[in-house]
Design a protein around this motif. Structure first.
Motif, PDB file in Angstrom:
ATOM      1  N   TYR B 270       0.847  -1.188   0.000  1.00 26.71           N
ATOM      2  CA  TYR B 270       0.000   0.000   0.000  1.00 26.71           C
ATOM      3  C   TYR B 270       0.883   1.238   0.000  1.00 26.71           C
ATOM      4  O   TYR B 270       1.897   1.247   0.695  1.00 26.71           O
ATOM      5  CB  TYR B 270      -0.894  -0.013   1.251  1.00 26.71           C
ATOM      6  N   GLY B 318     -16.294  -3.281   7.046  1.00 24.15           N
ATOM      7  CA  GLY B 318     -17.514  -2.616   6.602  1.00 24.15           C
ATOM      8  C   GLY B 318     -18.408  -3.454   5.722  1.00 24.15           C
ATOM      9  O   GLY B 318     -19.559  -3.107   5.520  1.00 24.15           O
ATOM     10  N   ALA B 364     -23.833   0.603   1.387  1.00 23.82           N
ATOM     11  CA  ALA B 364     -23.775   1.956   0.859  1.00 23.82           C
ATOM     12  C   ALA B 364     -22.622   2.061  -0.127  1.00 23.82           C
ATOM     13  O   ALA B 364     -21.578   1.422   0.065  1.00 23.82           O
ATOM     14  CB  ALA B 364     -23.585   2.949   2.000  1.00 23.82           C
ATOM     15  N   THR B 367     -16.139   3.735  -0.095  1.00 24.03           N
ATOM     16  CA  THR B 367     -14.862   3.047  -0.006  1.00 24.03           C
ATOM     17  C   THR B 367     -14.803   2.174   1.241  1.00 24.03           C
ATOM     18  O   THR B 367     -15.156   2.631   2.337  1.00 24.03           O
ATOM     19  CB  THR B 367     -13.720   4.076   0.025  1.00 24.03           C
ATOM     20  N   TYR B 368     -14.376   0.938   1.057  1.00 24.05           N
ATOM     21  CA  TYR B 368     -14.171   0.003   2.163  1.00 24.05           C
ATOM     22  C   TYR B 368     -12.726  -0.492   2.089  1.00 24.05           C
ATOM     23  O   TYR B 368     -12.017  -0.243   1.119  1.00 24.05           O
ATOM     24  CB  TYR B 368     -15.163  -1.153   2.072  1.00 24.05           C
ATOM     25  N   PHE B 369     -12.301  -1.210   3.125  1.00 23.73           N
ATOM     26  CA  PHE B 369     -10.884  -1.560   3.200  1.00 23.73           C
ATOM     27  C   PHE B 369     -10.669  -3.054   3.426  1.00 23.73           C
ATOM     28  O   PHE B 369     -11.420  -3.697   4.160  1.00 23.73           O
ATOM     29  CB  PHE B 369     -10.192  -0.772   4.324  1.00 23.73           C
ATOM     30  N   LEU B 375      -1.192  -5.924  12.301  1.00 26.20           N
ATOM     31  CA  LEU B 375      -1.104  -4.507  11.926  1.00 26.20           C
ATOM     32  C   LEU B 375       0.327  -4.023  11.755  1.00 26.20           C
ATOM     33  O   LEU B 375       0.565  -3.014  11.091  1.00 26.20           O
ATOM     34  CB  LEU B 375      -1.837  -3.657  12.974  1.00 26.20           C
ATOM     35  N   TYR B 385       2.331   3.365   7.199  1.00 34.99           N
ATOM     36  CA  TYR B 385       1.147   3.446   6.326  1.00 34.99           C
ATOM     37  C   TYR B 385       1.385   2.711   5.014  1.00 34.99           C
ATOM     38  O   TYR B 385       1.331   3.305   3.922  1.00 34.99           O
ATOM     39  CB  TYR B 385       0.778   4.905   6.034  1.00 34.99           C
TER      40      TYR B 385
ATOM     41  N   VAL C  93     -14.107   2.092  14.843  1.00 39.39           N
ATOM     42  CA  VAL C  93     -14.711   1.121  13.925  1.00 39.39           C
ATOM     43  C   VAL C  93     -15.023  -0.147  14.708  1.00 39.39           C
ATOM     44  O   VAL C  93     -14.430  -0.407  15.766  1.00 39.39           O
ATOM     45  CB  VAL C  93     -13.773   0.781  12.738  1.00 39.39           C
ATOM     46  N   SER C  99     -20.985  -1.358   7.876  1.00 38.46           N
ATOM     47  CA  SER C  99     -21.246   0.061   8.040  1.00 38.46           C
ATOM     48  C   SER C  99     -20.534   0.813   6.927  1.00 38.46           C
ATOM     49  O   SER C  99     -19.487   0.385   6.455  1.00 38.46           O
ATOM     50  CB  SER C  99     -20.733   0.554   9.397  1.00 38.46           C
ATOM     51  N   ALA C 100     -21.135   1.925   6.540  1.00 34.23           N
ATOM     52  CA  ALA C 100     -20.474   2.788   5.565  1.00 34.23           C
ATOM     53  C   ALA C 100     -19.299   3.478   6.260  1.00 34.23           C
ATOM     54  O   ALA C 100     -19.318   3.684   7.473  1.00 34.23           O
ATOM     55  CB  ALA C 100     -21.457   3.810   5.028  1.00 34.23           C
ATOM     56  N   LEU C 101     -18.272   3.788   5.490  1.00 34.41           N
ATOM     57  CA  LEU C 101     -17.082   4.406   6.061  1.00 34.41           C
ATOM     58  C   LEU C 101     -16.863   5.762   5.402  1.00 34.41           C
ATOM     59  O   LEU C 101     -17.191   5.947   4.224  1.00 34.41           O
ATOM     60  CB  LEU C 101     -15.866   3.514   5.829  1.00 34.41           C
ATOM     61  N   PRO C 103     -13.626   7.565   5.044  1.00 33.88           N
ATOM     62  CA  PRO C 103     -12.193   7.575   5.327  1.00 33.88           C
ATOM     63  C   PRO C 103     -11.583   8.976   5.242  1.00 33.88           C
ATOM     64  O   PRO C 103     -12.061   9.835   4.514  1.00 33.88           O
ATOM     65  CB  PRO C 103     -11.605   6.647   4.259  1.00 33.88           C
ATOM     66  N   TYR C 105      -7.949  10.899   4.511  1.00 31.77           N
ATOM     67  CA  TYR C 105      -6.639  10.664   3.886  1.00 31.77           C
ATOM     68  C   TYR C 105      -5.650  11.744   4.301  1.00 31.77           C
ATOM     69  O   TYR C 105      -6.032  12.880   4.574  1.00 31.77           O
ATOM     70  CB  TYR C 105      -6.781  10.638   2.361  1.00 31.77           C
ATOM     71  N   HIS C 106      -4.388  11.375   4.335  1.00 33.24           N
ATOM     72  CA  HIS C 106      -3.338  12.366   4.569  1.00 33.24           C
ATOM     73  C   HIS C 106      -3.362  13.376   3.430  1.00 33.24           C
ATOM     74  O   HIS C 106      -3.496  13.009   2.260  1.00 33.24           O
ATOM     75  CB  HIS C 106      -1.968  11.685   4.619  1.00 33.24           C
ATOM     76  N   TYR C 112       2.862  11.209   4.047  1.00 32.21           N
ATOM     77  CA  TYR C 112       2.062  10.060   3.599  1.00 32.21           C
ATOM     78  C   TYR C 112       0.893  10.525   2.736  1.00 32.21           C
ATOM     79  O   TYR C 112      -0.147   9.864   2.682  1.00 32.21           O
ATOM     80  CB  TYR C 112       1.562   9.269   4.803  1.00 32.21           C
ATOM     81  N   GLY C 114      -2.034  11.213   0.449  1.00 33.36           N
ATOM     82  CA  GLY C 114      -2.809  10.314  -0.393  1.00 33.36           C
ATOM     83  C   GLY C 114      -3.114   8.976   0.265  1.00 33.36           C
ATOM     84  O   GLY C 114      -3.942   8.225  -0.237  1.00 33.36           O
ATOM     85  N   ARG C 115      -2.447   8.675   1.378  1.00 29.32           N
ATOM     86  CA  ARG C 115      -2.716   7.396   2.046  1.00 29.32           C
ATOM     87  C   ARG C 115      -3.769   7.609   3.136  1.00 29.32           C
ATOM     88  O   ARG C 115      -3.876   8.684   3.714  1.00 29.32           O
ATOM     89  CB  ARG C 115      -1.438   6.848   2.683  1.00 29.32           C
ATOM     90  N   VAL C 116      -4.469   6.536   3.424  1.00 31.82           N
ATOM     91  CA  VAL C 116      -5.561   6.657   4.375  1.00 31.82           C
ATOM     92  C   VAL C 116      -5.000   6.716   5.798  1.00 31.82           C
ATOM     93  O   VAL C 116      -4.132   5.940   6.175  1.00 31.82           O
ATOM     94  CB  VAL C 116      -6.584   5.518   4.203  1.00 31.82           C
ATOM     95  N   ARG C 117      -5.469   7.698   6.554  1.00 35.01           N
ATOM     96  CA  ARG C 117      -5.050   7.816   7.946  1.00 35.01           C
ATOM     97  C   ARG C 117      -6.102   7.180   8.858  1.00 35.01           C
ATOM     98  O   ARG C 117      -5.775   6.467   9.787  1.00 35.01           O
ATOM     99  CB  ARG C 117      -4.870   9.287   8.309  1.00 35.01           C
ATOM    100  N   LEU C 119      -9.846   5.045   8.796  1.00 35.46           N
ATOM    101  CA  LEU C 119     -10.763   4.305   7.934  1.00 35.46           C
ATOM    102  C   LEU C 119     -12.160   4.916   7.985  1.00 35.46           C
ATOM    103  O   LEU C 119     -12.997   4.635   7.137  1.00 35.46           O
ATOM    104  CB  LEU C 119     -10.818   2.830   8.341  1.00 35.46           C
ATOM    105  N   GLN C 149      -4.684   5.249  12.126  1.00 35.65           N
ATOM    106  CA  GLN C 149      -3.318   4.734  12.251  1.00 35.65           C
ATOM    107  C   GLN C 149      -3.321   3.479  13.137  1.00 35.65           C
ATOM    108  O   GLN C 149      -2.647   3.410  14.171  1.00 35.65           O
ATOM    109  CB  GLN C 149      -2.380   5.797  12.837  1.00 35.65           C
ATOM    110  N   MET C 150      -4.081   2.499  12.687  1.00 35.98           N
ATOM    111  CA  MET C 150      -4.355   1.326  13.538  1.00 35.98           C
ATOM    112  C   MET C 150      -3.093   0.629  13.998  1.00 35.98           C
ATOM    113  O   MET C 150      -3.043   0.067  15.087  1.00 35.98           O
ATOM    114  CB  MET C 150      -5.239   0.337  12.780  1.00 35.98           C
TER     115      MET C 150
END
Lengths: 440, 395, 349
Positions: B270, B318, B364, B367-369, B375, B385, C93, C99-101, C103, C105-106, C112, C114-117, C119, C149-150
């Motif tokens: 990623y 999600g 819905a 975006t999901y992950f 981790l 990240y 979460v 559930s809808a999220l 997210p 992003y940075h 970082y 463009g990366r997801v910070r 969710l 930042q899990m």
């Protein structure tokens, strides 16, 4: 990177294995000691890694014998009252045994520990239970287990069902022809060195460099049982079978890591987990059986699986019957005159092998194999793609498989574990040999 | 482009290598119906009405990690359609991570020709290569790719594997020569077999589930259990930076110390997982892991782990996960018991595959992950990240 | 509390209201929890002090794990109002609950970018608030944790257990999942070097630790505690009655709890009833996973649950880590316990 000594050892192994099979049904029974009363001791001893290094271990032993890695395989019959007397000979801290999967184990003697009663040097502790559920089980120390299991205090226990010796459980579908134990463990050399030299250690930094099947690293896994040069590692892991047979694998995760054990050759059917049949209800048979080509054996888990192989539907005759024809094949991709399912008198003279898949009978080998100089030959390749076959090989190449067996690597698919203290190959690995049926 | 500079080395090293080839060695593709040796069927062979052919090169190359680090790799390249006299040239320094995805059909006779193009950056090595069709049922050892039990192909020559494809499902393939090393170096790929059920006549009643032309399934389930609208192979693996660096530097390889520091999906960490397929910035890592679907569709994830060091637990956040297959088998007991199950994470060791269906009905858009719950592997070596994470985008 | 955050919260309220009105369904009913994220120092049994981040109910102490949240029987909606007293953004979460999220992003300029910070939507640092809602919650055992930042925030301690039963003393729709006592066993790990780096601001692109790739935990916790000899056991009901062990793993590694001397029935995974129950003495508890195991103790006395991964240490000290004792009471001494909720060691039902 090749390891010449590995090849040499493999020569011995496969020659021995092949010869043994001629002389009898070698390895079909799991070696161990028979109960229901066991007098075990716990003592320090030494094992040899696959690279020849001597390593201090703590092992369970049968009475006054030497410590073993793993401990003796305990063979018990269903419904027996099992009594295990454990005496601590020279382990400098209290030791014990726990029996995951057994319910209501009574412990007497010694002193109370965190999990069960335990024995200091010179003391004896006794564990008693009824072997009510047949299956494959693990036993190991329940005292300071992060160290003592690392040091080698574990072993296998097999409870045989009332249904008979050729069944894993009281279910007809659990029938097997041959059975093998696959007890997986690891060893972090730093901890053993620390114990040997009285140095501090930290088991939370566990980082093993040896991986074992039945207490041996490859290629020692493929040596005979009880070879004199591995006096404290008596058990091999050398599965052999013939097409159509049922091979029972008893998988045990005895160490601290999960190992994804992968069988080349075919799927296996998982019939039990933790010594309990994969069954939705009593009397439903093994209706929850799953087929898989890998089993992620986690620490403490056991799995029983039945492996079968016939080579069916390969699309070519794996016995090489096409070789018996009068005329030479006309090419790599023969015309219709070369494929003869109707029996024009040529193929009909070639007998079907036991368990041969009839539609493939006589079908030609589908491709041209490259010239010898373009190939690297495996030490267990004997020059022919056919089961029981034999072919010409360059001098010194292959040929350590005199029976023409089909050979399949069975191993941890965490490929790092195919090493012995930084040397490839080795580790948690063995080979299945599928032997041709012997003509009477 | 960084990778380009190594192309110059090819020509020099090629000439050195040419001298070491045995006289008889040559690229030799075997494929019924192929006339000119490029593994493309020119005139269908009436005796092999449903054959499929592929020509793979095995060699080395470079990939780019998500933190920008260039990583020396071993890998496969797709030489199908390349004239045999050009195959060595095209295959050298073309290692793809992951290996070219192999998709074949149940009923195919599959002829896979493997040409060893040599390792340009390691002219001191003469490693042979193989293809291990991992999980192939009822395998014969000659085509199993396990070098100790059969044969492996030397540099400059080709070996053709033959597989009679009779079992659909999600498999994997990899080189099995010096497996710890070659697999750590990247010789891993996605491989799956589509079931014959895809080709049923329109309107076929599958125990109440009506099949229509164009419907796709993971298995011959007989009831639509494995139906999906869009499918994605996701292969999890890892690189140990130090192992690869030492390999390129011709140093002793650290087997005991091996610990993956780049965790990846389909050969990318990623956020590179989100780059489109064939993204020009990652010329040798062409497989995307961005999952796109429309609300209401069923997504099939063909998950596999080929890490040489780690188990991974994979989560979808999600959206619900339903595990329908494991190790190229539909989860169904011998008497028909439905062993499929719902979950929100799945754990896989090396060499395991799982089929997961995500039913997006009622979800819905958005975006999901998908990521690993181990981790610490949300990292690209020393960069935060990263690692095993991608997005599922529902339209 | 500043105005911007208030507005944030109001937006969510309006959004929920709007959604409710437009969809024509009755007003969303449901349990609401006010959670606070904050930091504190904890003393490990070997004498080492470790900075933790945790959740707590509003007005109560912040703990690791956070409080066990219960969605009552018959209720299917959950609202959590999160107040973030940490110096970094935090979110919430619940894996396993669809559930809808939204997210985060940075942004450009960030290393970082463009990366997801996160969710999903964040509560801003330094007292920011955010409301999270879940509807149609199914029965089960779940982990709630930060979605920001899990790789750092979860190991810092931002997790807790959520449970929702199908019926009173029945975990799932299947009547075979009825129980008399339930016990939450939440597993997690601590790598003190990461905690120290986070505390000192040394975690990050220019710090001493730049990623979690070298994660190496040395504290192994159940319900936030490493075992110490003599630790009081968790009451586990009465002999012969069913105990539901709710195993949750908020750690980054797999653990394998073994129930010493017992066989249980594994009934669920990640809050999903298994199609067939399995008799097992162990639970393969992968990172992030939850599993429910039903146990019927045949004898009174202690039951030891220990990690067969053998993370049984506290720092370098032995006889610690992921081991816990349950205590099964004899029948005659506690006749009134039938269906009476029993408090676990954390004092929560």
């Amino acid at each position: 990177m090749n390891n010449t000594s590995y090849k040499t050892r493999a020569l011995l192994v496969f020659l021995t294995a092949g010869l043994c099979l001629i002389s009898g049904n070698a390895g079909a029974e799991i070696p161990g000691i028979t109960g229901p009363t066991f007098n075990l001791s716990a003592r320090a001893d030494c094992i040899y890694g696959g690279d020849g290094l001597g390593i201090l271990i703590w092992g369970y032993a049968d009475g006054d014998n030497r410590g073993q890695y793993p401990g003796p395989t305990l063979l018990v019959a269903e419904d027996q009252t099992v009594v295990i007397n454990l005496t601590n000979i020279d382990i400098p801290e209290p030791v014990s045994i726990v029996f995951p999967g057994q319910v209501g184990v009574q412990a007497t003697g010694g002193a109370a520990g965190v999990i069960t009663r335990e024995a200091s040097i010179g003391e004896t502790v006794t564990y008693t239970f009824t072997a009510s559920e047949p299956g494959t089980y693990l036993y190991n120390s329940g005292s300071h287990a992060d160290l003592q299991v690392e040091m080698g205090l574990f072993g296998a226990m097999i409870i045989r069902p009332a249904m008979g010796q050729q069944y894993a459980y009281n279910d007809a579908q659990s029938y097997f022809d041959v059975e093998y134990l696959f007890l997986m463990s690891e060893l972090d050399l730093r901890i053993h060195d620390a114990i040997a030299f009285g140095q501090p250690y930290d088991t939370s930094t566990f980082f093993p460099v040896y991986w074992f099947l039945n207490g041996r690293n490859a290629p020692d896994t493929m040596e005979e049982n009880f070879v004199p040069w591995l006096p404290t590692q008596p058990y091999n892991c050398m599965p052999m079978m013939m097409p159509g047979q049922k091979l029972l694998c008893r998988f045990i995760g005895a160490g601290r890591q999960s190992h994804p054990f992968h069988t080349h050759g075919n799927h296996f059917a998982i019939i039990a987990r933790d010594g309990r049949l994969m069954s939705s209800a009593p009397g439903s048979g093994i209706d929850l059986m799953e087929k898989a080509f890998s089993v992620g054996t986690a620490p403490g888990q056991t799995y029983d699986a039945i492996f079968e192989w016939t080579g069916e539907k390969l699309g070519w005759d794996m016995y090489g019957h096409q070789q018996d024809r009068d005329e030479a094949p006309t090419g790599n991709f023969p015309g219709p005159e070369d494929i003869d399912h109707d029996g024009d008198g040529v193929f009909d003279e070639v007998m079907m092998e036991m368990h041969e898949y009839e539609p493939d009978h006589g079908k030609p080998f589908p491709v041209d194999l490259p010239q010898n100089q373009d190939l690297t030959f495996g030490e267990m390749y004997n020059g022919s793609p056919f089961l029981g076959g034999e072919g010409l090989l360059p001098p010194g190449q292959g040929g350590f498989n005199p029976m023409g067996a089909f050979v399949y690597m069975w191993h941890s698919h965490t490929e790092k574990e195919l090493t012995n203290n930084d040397i490839f190959p080795g580790g948690l690995m063995t080979h299945l040999m599928i032997m041709p049926h012997m003509m009477p | 482009m960084k990778v380009q500079r190594y192309k110059n080395a090819h020509l020099i090293l090629l000439s050195v290598l040419m001298m070491t080839w045995p006289v008889m060695a040559a690229v030799h593709v075997q494929c019924p119906g192929d006339i000119d040796g490029d593994a493309v069927i020119d005139v269908p062979d009436p005796f092999h009405p449903s054959n499929a052919c592929l020509h793979l090169g095995a060699g080395d190359g470079f990939s780019i990690m998500a933190d920008g680090t260039e990583m020396y790799t071993f890998g496969f390249s797709n030489l199908t359609g390349v004239p045999p006299e050009m195959a060595m040239h095209h295959g050298m320094m073309a290692a793809q991570i992951p290996a070219p995805t192999i998709e074949v059909e149940e009923g195919d006779e599959f002829y896979l020709s493997l040409t060893n193009v040599g390792m340009m950056m390691r002219p001191d090595l003469f490693d042979p290569h193989t293809v291990h069709f991992h999980g192939f049922p009822q395998a014969a050892s000659i085509f199993d790719g396990m070098p100790g039990a059969s044969i492996a192909i030397n540099m400059g020559a080709s070996l053709t594997y033959y597989y009679n494809i009779v079992e659909p499902g999600t498999y994997i393939y990899h080189c099995h020569v010096e497996a710890t090393e070659h697999m750590q170096m990247g010789m891993l790929g996605n491989l799956y077999v589509n079931p014959a059920q895809n080709n049923l006549p329109d309107g076929t009643d599958l125990n109440g589930f009506i099949h229509h032309t164009g419907y796709t399934y993971a298995y011959n389930d007989g009831d639509g259990t494995s139906y999906y609208d869009v499918g994605y192979p996701l292969q999890f693996s890892g690189f140990d930076r130090i192992f690869h660096e030492k390999h390129l530097a011709v140093q002793p390889l650290p087997f005991a110390e091996m610990a993956d520091t780049y965790s990846m999906i389909n050969g990318r960490g990623y956020p590179d997982t989100l780059l489109p397929a064939d993204d020009p910035s990652r010329p040798y890592q062409p497989v995307t892991s961005l999952i796109e679907a429309t609300v209401g569709q069923k997504i099939l994830l063909r998950l596999s782990n080929l890490s040489t060091t780690d188990f991974f637990t994979i989560r979808v956040l999600g959206l619900p996960m339903r595990v329908i297959g494991k190790d190229a088998k539909l989860l169904r007991g011998p008497t028909g018991a439905d062993l499929t199950y719902n979950t929100s994470s799945i754990t896989m060791g090396g060499g395991e595959t799982n089929d997961v269906i995500i039913d997006t009905t009622g979800a819905a858009a958005g975006t999901y992950f998908l990521y690993t719950t181990n981790l610490n592997f949300l990292s690209n070596d020393a960069e935060d990240y990263g690692g095993i994470m991608t997005e599922i985008r529902l339209n | 509390m500043n105005k911007i955050i208030k507005r944030d919260r109001m937006t969510v309220v309006w959004a929920v209201l709007l959604l409710t009105l437009t969809s024509g369904t009755p007003v969303v009913r449901g349990v609401t929890y006010d959670l606070v994220a904050g930091e504190f120092d904890t003393l490990m049994p070997d004498g080492v002090t470790v900075r933790m981040w945790g959740f707590g109910l509003s007005g109560q102490a912040v703990t690791v794990p956070g409080p066990v949240l219960t969605v009552p029987v018959g209720d299917h909606n959950l609202t959590i109002n999160l107040t973030n007293n940490l110096p970094v953004p935090v979110s919430l979460v619940i894996p396993g609950l669809p559930s809808a999220l939204t997210p985060v992003y940075h942004q450009a300029g960030d290393p970082y970018a463009g990366r997801v910070r996160s969710l999903t939507a964040e509560a801003a640092p330094g007292g920011g608030q955010r409301t999270y809602t879940w509807t149609d919650i199914r029965p089960g055992t779940f982990v709630y944790h930060s979605g920001t930042q899990m790789q750092i925030q979860i190991q810092m301690g931002l997790y807790g257990a959520l449970k929702h039963d199908f019926a009173a003393s029945q975990a799932y729709a299947d009547p075979a999942t009825a129980y008399q006592t339930d016990i939450v066993l939440l597993y997690s790990e601590v790598d003190p070097s990461v905690h120290a780096a986070v505390q000192s601001g040394e975690y990050g692109p220019s710090g001493t630790i730049t990623s979690t790739v070298s994660y190496w935990p040395s504290y192994f916790l159940i319900n936030g505690e490493s075992y110490t000899p003599g630790q009081a056991p968790i009451p586990a009901g009465v002999v012969g009655q069913k105990v539901l062990l709710r195993f949750l793993n908020a750690g980054l590694r797999t653990h394998v709890p073994i129930i010493h001397n017992h066989i249980g029935k594994l009934i669920s995974e990640d809050g999903n009833l298994l199609p067939f129950f399995r008799d097992q003495y162990e639970v393969m508890l992968a990172a992030g996973k939850t599993s429910d195991l039903l146990l019927t103790p045949a004898a009174a006395g202690p039951i030891t649950v220990y990690d067969r991964k053998l993370d049984l240490t506290t720092g370098m000290e032995s006889s610690g880590g992921m081991l816990v004792k349950l205590d099964v009471a004899p029948l005659q001494t506690q006749p009134g316990l039938w269906k009476k909720p029993i408090r676990n060691r954390l004092g929560r039902v």
